[in-house]
Design an enzyme around this catalytic site. Structure first.
Site, short mmCIF file in Angstrom:
data_model
loop_
_atom_site.label_atom_id
_atom_site.label_comp_id
_atom_site.label_asym_id
_atom_site.label_seq_id
_atom_site.Cartn_x
_atom_site.Cartn_y
_atom_site.Cartn_z
N GLU A 42 -6.24 20.33 21.88
CA GLU A 42 -5.89 21.74 22.04
C GLU A 42 -5.54 22.02 23.48
O GLU A 42 -6.25 21.59 24.40
CB GLU A 42 -7.06 22.64 21.62
CG GLU A 42 -7.44 22.52 20.15
CD GLU A 42 -6.41 23.16 19.22
OE1 GLU A 42 -5.75 24.12 19.65
OE2 GLU A 42 -6.30 22.69 18.08
N GLY A 43 -4.45 22.75 23.69
CA GLY A 43 -4.09 23.21 25.02
C GLY A 43 -4.30 24.71 25.07
O GLY A 43 -4.80 25.31 24.13
N ALA A 44 -3.94 25.31 26.20
CA ALA A 44 -4.05 26.77 26.31
C ALA A 44 -3.06 27.40 25.34
O ALA A 44 -1.86 27.30 25.52
CB ALA A 44 -3.76 27.21 27.74
N VAL A 48 -1.80 20.44 20.46
CA VAL A 48 -0.90 19.52 21.13
C VAL A 48 -0.80 18.24 20.30
O VAL A 48 -1.83 17.68 19.91
CB VAL A 48 -1.38 19.18 22.56
CG1 VAL A 48 -0.37 18.28 23.26
CG2 VAL A 48 -1.60 20.46 23.37
N LYS A 63 3.43 20.95 22.59
CA LYS A 63 2.41 22.00 22.50
C LYS A 63 2.94 23.15 21.67
O LYS A 63 4.03 23.67 21.93
CB LYS A 63 2.02 22.49 23.89
CG LYS A 63 0.94 23.57 23.84
CD LYS A 63 0.33 23.85 25.19
CE LYS A 63 1.26 24.62 26.09
NZ LYS A 63 0.57 25.11 27.30
N ASP A 159 -6.08 26.98 36.86
CA ASP A 159 -6.93 26.44 35.79
C ASP A 159 -7.08 24.92 35.93
O ASP A 159 -6.98 24.18 34.97
CB ASP A 159 -6.34 26.79 34.42
CG ASP A 159 -7.39 26.74 33.31
OD1 ASP A 159 -8.59 26.78 33.63
OD2 ASP A 159 -7.00 26.65 32.13
#
Length: 325
Positions: A42-44, A48, A63, A159
């Site tokens: 998981e990405g922001a 993914v 993504k 981040d």
């Protein structure tokens, strides 16, 4: 622990010429031409996957960003940022498209077969191993090079954390996930975005901040990597953790009696400077590239390809071309 796909088994061997991944400007992307190879995590904003272009055989990281859950302005901001970036320590951008069937924006990025620093660290802990000083230094240098480049473009990442630090098959460090990045105005940003436990004290306290906030997150990530644990208590509720980070003395790199030799004084000083509470006294990424620890690392021959291969248990291929990251 979630198993990681062995991308070395399904992808083409890496080329010394990264331009082999460059798609033709006329290529149009869609779900129809991309085959899912593996789920990466998981990405922001969304999932993914590793995908392969059926027309060329080339592989990318894709993504998926659900526009209903992510305001479109944030999606457009990320695309506007990554489309302008080109640096060896920033993940490459190869295009984006809208999936009509799912109302998702799908972004094609450079695929980093070595996974994230978070995943690599978890695998090292699982095997009861440790990261050596030379490897940690090379990773720190790669992050600083990427941040210095971002700063030259008047961007701040906001981040930096182990899951947003990726590693290629040859061990090159790549910064990813620019969904919360922002443009610096007179080197200062004021919004509150990012991952709380890696935030610099000035951000937690709601003060203005700049690129030095990313330096704090870098130091914390490197410290976590070499100590095999997060430097702050993980069991604290979010608010108490924020108070703890902003009010307590910063963590230090301390020697482990279980290790055969202590950390160098130069490395300890690098971590100390990175985790300086007063942001105005904390060095910039460019400053830290001139730190004796990083300068010493730059002069050493460190086989990062062999290291990442050992982390994931890959068979070594093209040993003769993997002496430098």
């Amino acid at each position: 622990m979630e198993s990681r796909p062995d991308l070395s088994r399904v992808l083409e061997p890496p080329s010394d010429d990264d331009s082999s991944l460059e798609p033709s400007p006329s290529i149009e992307w869609s779900d129809d031409v991309l085959e899912i190879v593996a789920r990466l995590g998981e990405g922001a904003g969304g999932a993914v996957h590793a995908v392969r272009d059926a027309r060329t055989g080339k592989c990318y990281a894709r993504k998926s960003i659900v526009t209903r859950g992510s305001p479109l302005k944030y999606v457009l901001r990320e695309l506007s940022i990554i489309s302008t970036l080109e640096h060896s320590n920033i993940t490459g951008f190869y295009g984006a498209y809208m999936s009509p069937s799912s109302s998702e924006v799908k972004v094609l990025m450079e695929l980093c077969e070595g996974h994230s620093l978070e995943a690599a660290g978890a695998e090292i802990r699982r095997r009861q191993g440790r990261v050596g000083e030379k490897v940690a230094g090379r990773i720190a240098e790669g992050v600083l090079q990427g941040l210095t480049y971002l700063h030259s473009k008047h961007f701040i990442h906001r981040d930096i954390k182990p899951s947003n630090i990726l590693l290629t098959r040859s061990g090159v460090v790549k910064l990813c996930d620019f969904g919360v990045s922002g443009k610096l105005v007179k080197s200062v940003a004021v919004t509150f975005m990012g991952t709380t436990c890696y935030m610099a004290p000035e951000r937690i306290l709601g003060c203005n901040y700049g690129i030095r906030a990313d330096v704090w997150s870098t130091g914390l990530s490197i410290l976590e990597l070499v100590q095999n644990e997060f430097p702050y208590p993980r069991d604290l509720p979010a608010f108490e953790l924020m108070l703890h980070i902003s009010q307590s003395a910063p963590p230090k790199l301390e020697d482990d009696p279980m290790l055969p030799k202590p950390w160098s004084d130069a490395m300890k000083d690098f971590i100390r400077l990175s985790l300086t509470m007063d942001a105005t006294a904390r060095p910039t990424p460019r400053d830290l590239l001139l730190h004796p620890w990083i300068e010493g690392i730059q002069k050493r021959k460190i086989n990062m390809a062999r290291w990442i291969s050992e982390v994931w248990g890959w068979d070594m291929i093209h040993k003769e071309s993997s002496d430098s990251p």
